[in-house]
Enzyme design. Structure first.
Site, PDB file in Angstrom:
ATOM      1  N   CYS A  85     -26.225   2.272 -12.369  1.00 52.40           N
ATOM      2  CA  CYS A  85     -25.662   3.193 -12.111  1.00 52.40           C
ATOM      3  C   CYS A  85     -26.600   4.860 -12.564  1.00 52.40           C
ATOM      4  O   CYS A  85     -27.459   4.925 -13.363  1.00 52.40           O
ATOM      5  CB  CYS A  85     -24.645   4.100 -13.333  1.00 52.40           C
ATOM      6  N   ASP A 115      -9.916   5.202  -1.895  1.00 53.37           N
ATOM      7  CA  ASP A 115      -9.393   5.870  -2.763  1.00 53.37           C
ATOM      8  C   ASP A 115      -9.928   6.502  -4.025  1.00 53.37           C
ATOM      9  O   ASP A 115     -10.746   6.306  -4.037  1.00 53.37           O
ATOM     10  CB  ASP A 115      -8.174   4.556  -3.479  1.00 53.37           C
ATOM     11  N   CYS A 117     -19.690  -3.254 -17.656  1.00 54.50           N
ATOM     12  CA  CYS A 117     -19.605  -2.478 -15.833  1.00 54.50           C
ATOM     13  C   CYS A 117     -20.956  -3.478 -15.140  1.00 54.50           C
ATOM     14  O   CYS A 117     -22.038  -3.053 -16.228  1.00 54.50           O
ATOM     15  CB  CYS A 117     -20.185  -1.300 -15.405  1.00 54.50           C
ATOM     16  N   TYR A 149      -6.565   6.519   4.001  1.00 56.51           N
ATOM     17  CA  TYR A 149      -7.032   5.270   3.044  1.00 56.51           C
ATOM     18  C   TYR A 149      -5.856   4.147   3.526  1.00 56.51           C
ATOM     19  O   TYR A 149      -6.959   2.944   3.481  1.00 56.51           O
ATOM     20  CB  TYR A 149      -6.340   5.653   1.553  1.00 56.51           C
ATOM     21  N   GLU A 191       1.210  -1.296   0.204  1.00 53.38           N
ATOM     22  CA  GLU A 191       0.115   0.505  -0.029  1.00 53.38           C
ATOM     23  C   GLU A 191       0.753   1.273   0.040  1.00 53.38           C
ATOM     24  O   GLU A 191       0.848   2.452  -0.778  1.00 53.38           O
ATOM     25  CB  GLU A 191      -0.635   0.211   1.281  1.00 53.38           C
ATOM     26  N   CYS A 216     -19.277   1.358 -20.060  1.00 59.54           N
ATOM     27  CA  CYS A 216     -19.922   1.211 -19.591  1.00 59.54           C
ATOM     28  C   CYS A 216     -20.881  -0.160 -19.804  1.00 59.54           C
ATOM     29  O   CYS A 216     -21.555  -0.526 -19.271  1.00 59.54           O
ATOM     30  CB  CYS A 216     -21.090   1.807 -19.343  1.00 59.54           C
ATOM     31  N   CYS A 218     -14.403   1.257 -14.783  1.00 59.75           N
ATOM     32  CA  CYS A 218     -14.621   2.946 -14.599  1.00 59.75           C
ATOM     33  C   CYS A 218     -13.856   3.672 -14.630  1.00 59.75           C
ATOM     34  O   CYS A 218     -13.677   4.846 -13.785  1.00 59.75           O
ATOM     35  CB  CYS A 218     -15.774   2.681 -13.418  1.00 59.75           C
TER      36      CYS A 218
END
Length: 293
Positions: A211, A141, A205, A123, A40, A202, A195
């Site tokens: 959405c 994030d 997705c 985060y 991370e 899309c 995305c």
DNA sequence: TAGTCGTGGTC
DNA sequence: TGACCAAGACT
């Protein structure tokens, strides 16, 4: 919305998540929560594909906090190489020392304890608590904020980061911690691979059916993004060049005048050196420069 | 809150 | 080709 969000994302994630090192069982078994923490740190503002080779080399050399804590800052900065934002390397080193001195060498599990470590913010603290320990927290994030902006709020771009983002994400998490961890990871993964900022796909997705942005016809929102300052000729470039020269000196001192001798603006070069010293990224003595011992 | 902090890939 | 973008944190 929360239930359908999770119900759509979890199977999509199981089928489409990238096979990344820090998601593999063998990685987690070998390096434990420390491995998650290191990954991370490296992933802060740095693309996945650039992190992977550095991460493996890093953990091979320093597989646990005690090993890293025993290293010198110079070794740490050298190993960090060209990952960028070298202060992260010093913070990671500092986190290892704090874990050694204040946590008995074991990576802490509580968000508050993680937040107290250098270089760990909202985060990273929650990412470690969730992905290393399986606890239930919202992990937010830049990808998460973009997905929520579009799917939930129906706008193309997220507002500037705010603490409300954590509440937004918490609303979307299932009660079960293991499922919540998957939803956290899946939301980030969706933002990173489907995305995306420039060209969302899309058609592929899993959230297209719910959405909010799609439902209102994909309106462009006012662009309140801050323009990134030009890098060419910047102080950041000068600092980067100075540190690169010191890394390539391979642990040796360099006379100050031999570092970036052809930099177009000598005053800027000197300011860069001074600011690196102020940041603990460089040491100077008797007209010579070196990485901090 | 807004500015600063590296580096390299992408379109 | 240059602006945008990237698993943020700190001040």
């Amino acid at each position: 919305m929360p239930d359908s969000f999770a119900a759509a994302l979890i199977p999509w994630y199981r089928a489409h998540a990238r096979d990344l090192p820090w998601r593999r069982g063998e990685y987690l078994e070998r390096y434990g929560p420390w491995g998650v923490l290191v990954s991370e740190f490296m992933l802060q503002q740095t693309p996945v594909n650039r992190v992977i080779p550095h991460l493996e080399a890093w953990l091979t050399r320093w597989p646990d906090p005690l090993a890293l804590a025993a290293a010198s800052p110079a070794e740490v900065l050298q190993q960090w190489a060209n990952l960028g934002y070298p202060r992260r390397a010093l913070w990671l080193h500092g986190a290892a020392i704090a874990i050694r001195d204040e946590h008995g060498g074991r990576t802490p599990r509580e968000v508050a304890a993680l937040l107290a470590l250098p270089g760990i913010g909202d985060y990273t603290a929650r990412a470690v608590a969730v992905f290393a320990f399986g606890d239930r927290h919202p992990v937010v994030d830049t990808n998460t904020r973009r997905v929520i902006a579009r799917a939930v709020h129906g706008v193309a771009q997220p507002a500037p980061p705010a603490r409300r983002d954590l509440d937004d994400m918490l609303t979307l998490l299932p009660d079960d911690p293991a499922d919540a961890a998957i939803v956290n990871a899946a939301t980030m993964e969706l933002g990173a691979t489907v995305c995306t900022a420039r060209t969302p796909d899309c058609a592929r997705c899993p959230l297209s059916g719910l959405c909010a942005w799609r439902a209102v016809g994909f309106p462009e929102s006012e662009d309140r993004r801050r323009r990134q300052a030009k890098y060419e000729g910047s102080d950041r470039q000068a600092r980067g060049g100075v540190l690169r020269a010191l890394r390539h000196a391979d642990g040796h001192r360099l006379p100050a005048e031999t570092v970036l001798p052809d930099w177009p603006d000598p005053a800027q070069r000197d300011r860069a050196i001074d600011s690196l010293i102020a940041d603990g990224l460089l040491e100077a003595s008797q007209g010579e420069l070196m990485l901090p011992r």
